[in-house]
Design an enzyme around this catalytic site. Sequence first.
Site, PDB file in Angstrom:
ATOM      1  N   ARG A   1       0.836  -1.208   0.000  1.00  0.00           N
ATOM      2  CA  ARG A   1       0.000   0.000   0.000  1.00  0.00           C
ATOM      3  C   ARG A   1       0.869   1.254   0.000  1.00  0.00           C
ATOM      4  O   ARG A   1       0.527   2.261  -0.607  1.00  0.00           O
ATOM      5  CB  ARG A   1      -0.924  -0.015   1.218  1.00  0.00           C
ATOM      6  CG  ARG A   1      -1.946  -1.142   1.167  1.00  0.00           C
ATOM      7  CD  ARG A   1      -2.938  -1.030   2.291  1.00  0.00           C
ATOM      8  NE  ARG A   1      -3.657   0.232   2.212  1.00  0.00           N
ATOM      9  CZ  ARG A   1      -4.182   0.834   3.278  1.00  0.00           C
ATOM     10  NH1 ARG A   1      -4.057   0.314   4.472  1.00  0.00           N
ATOM     11  NH2 ARG A   1      -4.821   1.977   3.145  1.00  0.00           N
TER      12      ARG A   1
ATOM     13  N   ASN B   1      -7.613   8.870   5.844  1.00  0.00           N
ATOM     14  CA  ASN B   1      -6.688   8.261   4.883  1.00  0.00           C
ATOM     15  C   ASN B   1      -5.268   8.276   5.420  1.00  0.00           C
ATOM     16  O   ASN B   1      -4.862   9.197   6.119  1.00  0.00           O
ATOM     17  CB  ASN B   1      -6.753   9.003   3.541  1.00  0.00           C
ATOM     18  CG  ASN B   1      -8.129   8.883   2.914  1.00  0.00           C
ATOM     19  OD1 ASN B   1      -8.912   8.038   3.348  1.00  0.00           O
ATOM     20  ND2 ASN B   1      -8.423   9.703   1.947  1.00  0.00           N
ATOM     21  N   VAL B   2      -4.527   7.246   5.009  1.00  0.00           N
ATOM     22  CA  VAL B   2      -3.154   7.130   5.495  1.00  0.00           C
ATOM     23  C   VAL B   2      -2.150   7.547   4.418  1.00  0.00           C
ATOM     24  O   VAL B   2      -0.947   7.529   4.653  1.00  0.00           O
ATOM     25  CB  VAL B   2      -2.879   5.700   6.032  1.00  0.00           C
ATOM     26  CG1 VAL B   2      -3.696   5.450   7.291  1.00  0.00           C
ATOM     27  CG2 VAL B   2      -3.199   4.630   4.983  1.00  0.00           C
ATOM     28  N   ASP B   3      -2.671   7.928   3.227  1.00  0.00           N
ATOM     29  CA  ASP B   3      -1.763   8.486   2.212  1.00  0.00           C
ATOM     30  C   ASP B   3      -1.515   9.959   2.550  1.00  0.00           C
ATOM     31  O   ASP B   3      -2.143  10.519   3.450  1.00  0.00           O
ATOM     32  CB  ASP B   3      -2.368   8.330   0.796  1.00  0.00           C
ATOM     33  CG  ASP B   3      -3.696   9.085   0.644  1.00  0.00           C
ATOM     34  OD1 ASP B   3      -3.726  10.305   0.894  1.00  0.00           O
ATOM     35  OD2 ASP B   3      -4.712   8.454   0.282  1.00  0.00           O
TER      36      ASP B   3
ATOM     37  N   HIS C   1      -6.119   7.986  11.309  1.00  0.00           N
ATOM     38  CA  HIS C   1      -5.776   6.559  11.303  1.00  0.00           C
ATOM     39  C   HIS C   1      -4.306   6.307  10.993  1.00  0.00           C
ATOM     40  O   HIS C   1      -3.948   5.210  10.569  1.00  0.00           O
ATOM     41  CB  HIS C   1      -6.680   5.804  10.307  1.00  0.00           C
ATOM     42  CG  HIS C   1      -8.121   5.768  10.743  1.00  0.00           C
ATOM     43  ND1 HIS C   1      -9.163   5.471   9.892  1.00  0.00           N
ATOM     44  CD2 HIS C   1      -8.681   5.994  11.959  1.00  0.00           C
ATOM     45  CE1 HIS C   1     -10.308   5.521  10.569  1.00  0.00           C
ATOM     46  NE2 HIS C   1     -10.047   5.838  11.821  1.00  0.00           N
TER      47      HIS C   1
ATOM     48  N   GLY D   1     -16.225  11.114   0.596  1.00  0.00           N
ATOM     49  CA  GLY D   1     -15.696   9.785   0.299  1.00  0.00           C
ATOM     50  C   GLY D   1     -15.497   8.878   1.494  1.00  0.00           C
ATOM     51  O   GLY D   1     -14.520   8.144   1.549  1.00  0.00           O
TER      52      GLY D   1
HETATM   53  P1  OAD Z   1     -14.898   2.990   2.697  1.00  0.00           P
HETATM   54  O1  OAD Z   1     -14.275   2.087   1.699  1.00  0.00           O
HETATM   55  O2  OAD Z   1     -15.677   2.370   3.812  1.00  0.00           O
HETATM   56  O3  OAD Z   1     -15.855   4.028   1.972  1.00  0.00           O
HETATM   57  C1  OAD Z   1     -15.436   4.691   0.814  1.00  0.00           C
HETATM   58  C2  OAD Z   1     -16.502   5.671   0.384  1.00  0.00           C
HETATM   59  O4  OAD Z   1     -15.987   6.383  -0.742  1.00  0.00           O
HETATM   60  C3  OAD Z   1     -17.831   5.039  -0.048  1.00  0.00           C
HETATM   61  O5  OAD Z   1     -18.918   5.744   0.542  1.00  0.00           O
HETATM   62  C4  OAD Z   1     -17.820   5.212  -1.568  1.00  0.00           C
HETATM   63  O6  OAD Z   1     -19.127   5.372  -2.111  1.00  0.00           O
HETATM   64  C5  OAD Z   1     -17.011   6.493  -1.708  1.00  0.00           C
HETATM   65  N1  OAD Z   1     -16.389   6.713  -3.024  1.00  0.00           N
HETATM   66  C6  OAD Z   1     -16.018   5.804  -3.957  1.00  0.00           C
HETATM   67  N2  OAD Z   1     -15.474   6.426  -5.025  1.00  0.00           N
HETATM   68  C7  OAD Z   1     -15.472   7.749  -4.756  1.00  0.00           C
HETATM   69  C8  OAD Z   1     -15.039   8.919  -5.457  1.00  0.00           C
HETATM   70  N3  OAD Z   1     -14.468   8.847  -6.660  1.00  0.00           N
HETATM   71  N4  OAD Z   1     -15.208  10.121  -4.853  1.00  0.00           N
HETATM   72  C9  OAD Z   1     -15.780  10.218  -3.629  1.00  0.00           C
HETATM   73  N5  OAD Z   1     -16.212   9.152  -2.935  1.00  0.00           N
HETATM   74  C10 OAD Z   1     -16.071   7.941  -3.484  1.00  0.00           C
HETATM   75  O7  OAD Z   1     -13.707   3.915   3.265  1.00  0.00           O
HETATM   76  P2  OAD Z   1     -13.667   4.787   4.598  1.00  0.00           P
HETATM   77  O8  OAD Z   1     -15.002   5.296   4.963  1.00  0.00           O
HETATM   78  O9  OAD Z   1     -12.563   5.756   4.411  1.00  0.00           O
HETATM   79  O10 OAD Z   1      -9.402   2.237   8.596  1.00  0.00           O
HETATM   80  O11 OAD Z   1     -13.207   3.709   5.647  1.00  0.00           O
HETATM   81  C11 OAD Z   1     -12.968   4.113   6.964  1.00  0.00           C
HETATM   82  C12 OAD Z   1     -11.862   3.302   7.564  1.00  0.00           C
HETATM   83  O12 OAD Z   1     -12.146   1.911   7.405  1.00  0.00           O
HETATM   84  C13 OAD Z   1     -10.512   3.464   6.886  1.00  0.00           C
HETATM   85  O13 OAD Z   1      -9.791   4.582   7.345  1.00  0.00           O
HETATM   86  C14 OAD Z   1      -9.807   2.193   7.217  1.00  0.00           C
HETATM   87  C15 OAD Z   1     -10.944   1.240   6.957  1.00  0.00           C
HETATM   88  O14 OAD Z   1     -10.894   0.029   7.592  1.00  0.00           O
HETATM   89  C16 OAD Z   1      -8.408   1.473   9.031  1.00  0.00           C
HETATM   90  O15 OAD Z   1      -7.788   0.706   8.309  1.00  0.00           O
HETATM   91  C17 OAD Z   1      -8.116   1.659  10.484  1.00  0.00           C
END
Ligand code: OAD
Length: 230
Positions: free
Chosen positions: A56, A87-89, A104, A172
Amino acid sequence: MKHIVVLTGAGMSAESGIATFRDSGGLWEQHSIEDVATPEGFCRNPQLVLDFYNARRKAAFEAIPNKGHTGLAEMEREYKVSVITQNVDSLHERAGSTDVLHLHGELDKVRSTADPSLIYTLTADNPEIHLGDKCEKGSQLRPHIVWFGEAVPMIEKAMGIVRVADTLVVIGTSLNVYPAAGLLNYVKSGTPIYLIDPNEVKASYPGVHFIRKGASEGVEELRGLLEGLK
Ligand code: OAD
């Protein structure tokens, strides 16, 4: 200056080619959270976990910020903008955002398993850590990532930032993971909330303004809407 607070998740970086977690084809379809994102998983199979984050990290170093990231950075000309990211990036920073809080952790950092204050920064030339890579006190290095089951040290600071927001923008994130998802509860009553996501997100907060677009187009639309309110 109006204070815009932006909470971002994996969808923010999707258009930069970084996989989200819970979308179809997302990271959690290919890997088990228990194996790669918990302290227990790291104890059981540290090599697997290091390999997961090495891959990653390499992808994140190769990615470039998208128009959503750069749009948020440009907004600093007109607003005070605080980004709170799951995000971790480091794409927000690389786009030019100057006030970014990582809830995170950060992929380009690693830390000692014995002393969490010993944090080291990796570079694109040297993006991996391996078993046997140790801190100056002789303990194994691990990714500087908040795993499931671990405390989220930045959450109090994030709550304080959300409390003073004039406008909250959520981009997102599926709002599945707490305590980050609970940050929306900390806005002052009456604070406008904009939510940018191409897909449906269950967010039952009064007065949420949904922008059903990807991050790049969504940030552009947001800027137009905020301009119209001036
Ligand atoms: P998710 O994968 O749960 O959600 C991603 C969101 O981005 C969804 O609602 C998608 O519909 C949306 N999405 C997809 N493409 C997009 C685009 N081009 N523009 C805008 N939105 C878009 O990711 P997170 O909510 O970030 O933690 O997940 C939260 C945490 O769960 C992460 O930080 C990570 C994960 O497990 C750890 O690893 C501790």
